[in-house]
Design an enzyme around this catalytic site. Structure first.
Site, PDB file in Angstrom:
ATOM      1  N   HIS A 240       0.823  -1.203   0.000  1.00 33.89           N
ATOM      2  CA  HIS A 240       0.000   0.000   0.000  1.00 33.89           C
ATOM      3  C   HIS A 240       0.860   1.258   0.000  1.00 33.89           C
ATOM      4  O   HIS A 240       0.488   2.258  -0.622  1.00 33.89           O
ATOM      5  CB  HIS A 240      -0.952   0.034   1.191  1.00 33.89           C
ATOM      6  CG  HIS A 240      -1.897   1.202   1.111  1.00 33.89           C
ATOM      7  ND1 HIS A 240      -3.016   1.193   0.316  1.00 33.89           N
ATOM      8  CD2 HIS A 240      -1.834   2.432   1.686  1.00 33.89           C
ATOM      9  CE1 HIS A 240      -3.620   2.371   0.407  1.00 33.89           C
ATOM     10  NE2 HIS A 240      -2.925   3.138   1.228  1.00 33.89           N
ATOM     11  N   ASP A 244       0.573   4.365  -2.591  1.00 35.34           N
ATOM     12  CA  ASP A 244       0.574   5.787  -2.248  1.00 35.34           C
ATOM     13  C   ASP A 244       1.675   6.540  -2.982  1.00 35.34           C
ATOM     14  O   ASP A 244       1.474   7.662  -3.459  1.00 35.34           O
ATOM     15  CB  ASP A 244       0.759   5.965  -0.738  1.00 35.34           C
ATOM     16  CG  ASP A 244      -0.508   5.711   0.059  1.00 35.34           C
ATOM     17  OD1 ASP A 244      -1.598   5.678  -0.542  1.00 35.34           O
ATOM     18  OD2 ASP A 244      -0.404   5.550   1.288  1.00 35.34           O
ATOM     19  N   HIS A 267       3.168  10.301   2.669  1.00 37.79           N
ATOM     20  CA  HIS A 267       2.795  11.366   1.739  1.00 37.79           C
ATOM     21  C   HIS A 267       3.727  12.571   1.841  1.00 37.79           C
ATOM     22  O   HIS A 267       4.103  13.173   0.824  1.00 37.79           O
ATOM     23  CB  HIS A 267       1.355  11.810   1.999  1.00 37.79           C
ATOM     24  CG  HIS A 267       0.356  10.710   1.867  1.00 37.79           C
ATOM     25  ND1 HIS A 267       0.185   9.993   0.707  1.00 37.79           N
ATOM     26  CD2 HIS A 267      -0.528  10.190   2.758  1.00 37.79           C
ATOM     27  CE1 HIS A 267      -0.758   9.091   0.876  1.00 37.79           C
ATOM     28  NE2 HIS A 267      -1.207   9.190   2.116  1.00 37.79           N
TER      29      HIS A 267
END
Length: 321
Positions: A240, A244, A267
């Site tokens: 995952h 991202d 992020h």
């Protein structure tokens, strides 16, 4: 990866779900866009005119819990990374993304529903050559104990992600992806967002993650996985984080020819490395794909490397309207 022509969607497709932070219903519609448009978010459902924003590194205004895009008037759309990952991962160059709420719907916590929407809309070739950002030299960023680097890699885009969590159920994981539509669909698209129960409780008390649930998140306690259905991959958390990264780096505006390495990142780090790359004009250049005759049909041979029997293979994920 030698994609030749730019691509867009053949029609519109809509998914509906809830915002992971607001918990409120929201619909998102993917649709075609002209050559060189990139990804355009259109925020509908507002009093007065709709608001539009180009998905670019310059439009990022927050990265704390998700990637948030906005302008001088404030936020326009949050949690943009999963739909952007699906578009970039499936080889779409130009698309409109209409959303009638402040957040992209979280769906099942992965990009699978957006891949399904792309399958439904279809992929079409456009007349212009595809352009790439080619990384020419390494660019590095360190934020606390997180480290990110993007370096030359002419063969395409590679993501190398390492994570390390104190929770022993997650621990240390790593994953390497050489991006193409087939590998994205098979290895990354279904990987769900994840967290620890004590973190979820803290976010709930602060008014965040009100739409989070076991239906859209992988949740760990100190000594066990709380989702009764189990994991989709043994290293789903690392995968995952790759998802991202693909979505956050899609904000470059063009596909990247380079290798991205992230250690204990998220992020914030993804965006910092992208901004550092864009700021150093000696570190990259724009190149065009070699010209080849355009093929008739829904997509080029490379773009459709995930096709079965000449038709785009169905995504793993919820039905779309």
């Amino acid at each position: 990866m030698t994609f030749s022509r730019q691509t867009t969607l053949g029609s519109q497709a809509t998914v509906t779900g809830v915002g992971v932070h607001s918990g409120k219903p929201v619909s998102l519609t993917l649709g075609p866009a002209p050559v060189d448009a990139g990804y355009i978010f259109v925020r509908t459902g507002l009093e007065g005119a709709d608001r539009e924003i180009q998905a670019s590194a310059k439009s990022v205004i927050a990265t704390e819990f998700a990637t948030v895009l906005g302008d001088r008037e404030g936020p326009i759309v949050s949690t943009a990374e999963h739909v952007l990952a699906a578009l970039r991962g499936m080889g779409i160059d130009n698309a409109t993304i209409e959303v009638d709420g402040p957040e992209v719907p979280i769906m099942d916590g992965s990009a699978a529903a957006f891949v399904a929407a792309i399958d439904q809309a279809g992929i079409v070739e456009q007349g212009a050559r595809r352009r790439f950002i080619q990384v020419l030299k390494p660019v590095q960023v360190a934020i606390g104990d997180s480290f990110g680097e993007i370096r030359p890699h002419a063969a395409g885009f590679r993501a190398e992600v390492e994570i390390s969590f104190a929770n022993p159920m997650i621990g240390r994981q790593s994953y390497v992806l050489d991006l193409n539509p087939e590998s994205f669909r098979r290895d990354i698209a279904r990987a769900r967002t994840f967290g620890c129960m004590n973190d979820v409780a803290r976010l709930w008390s602060a008014g965040f993650a009100l739409g989070a649930s076991f239906e859209n998140s992988v949740v760990f306690d100190d000594d066990k996985l709380l989702n009764t259905e189990g994991l989709r991959y043994s290293d789903e958390c690392a995968r995952h984080k790759v998802l991202d990264a693909v979505g956050d780096l899609a904000l470059a505006g063009l596909p990247i020819l380079g290798a991205y390495r992230s250690v204990r990142g998220g992020h914030k780090l993804n965006n910092a490395v992208l901004c550092a790359l864009m700021a150093d004009r000696s570190a990259w250049k724009i190149v065009e794909a070699d010209a080849i005759p355009a093929r008739r049909g829904r997509a080029t041979a490379d773009v459709t490397s995930g096709m079965l029997g000449g038709m785009i293979a169905p995504a793993f994920g919820p039905d779309v309207s």
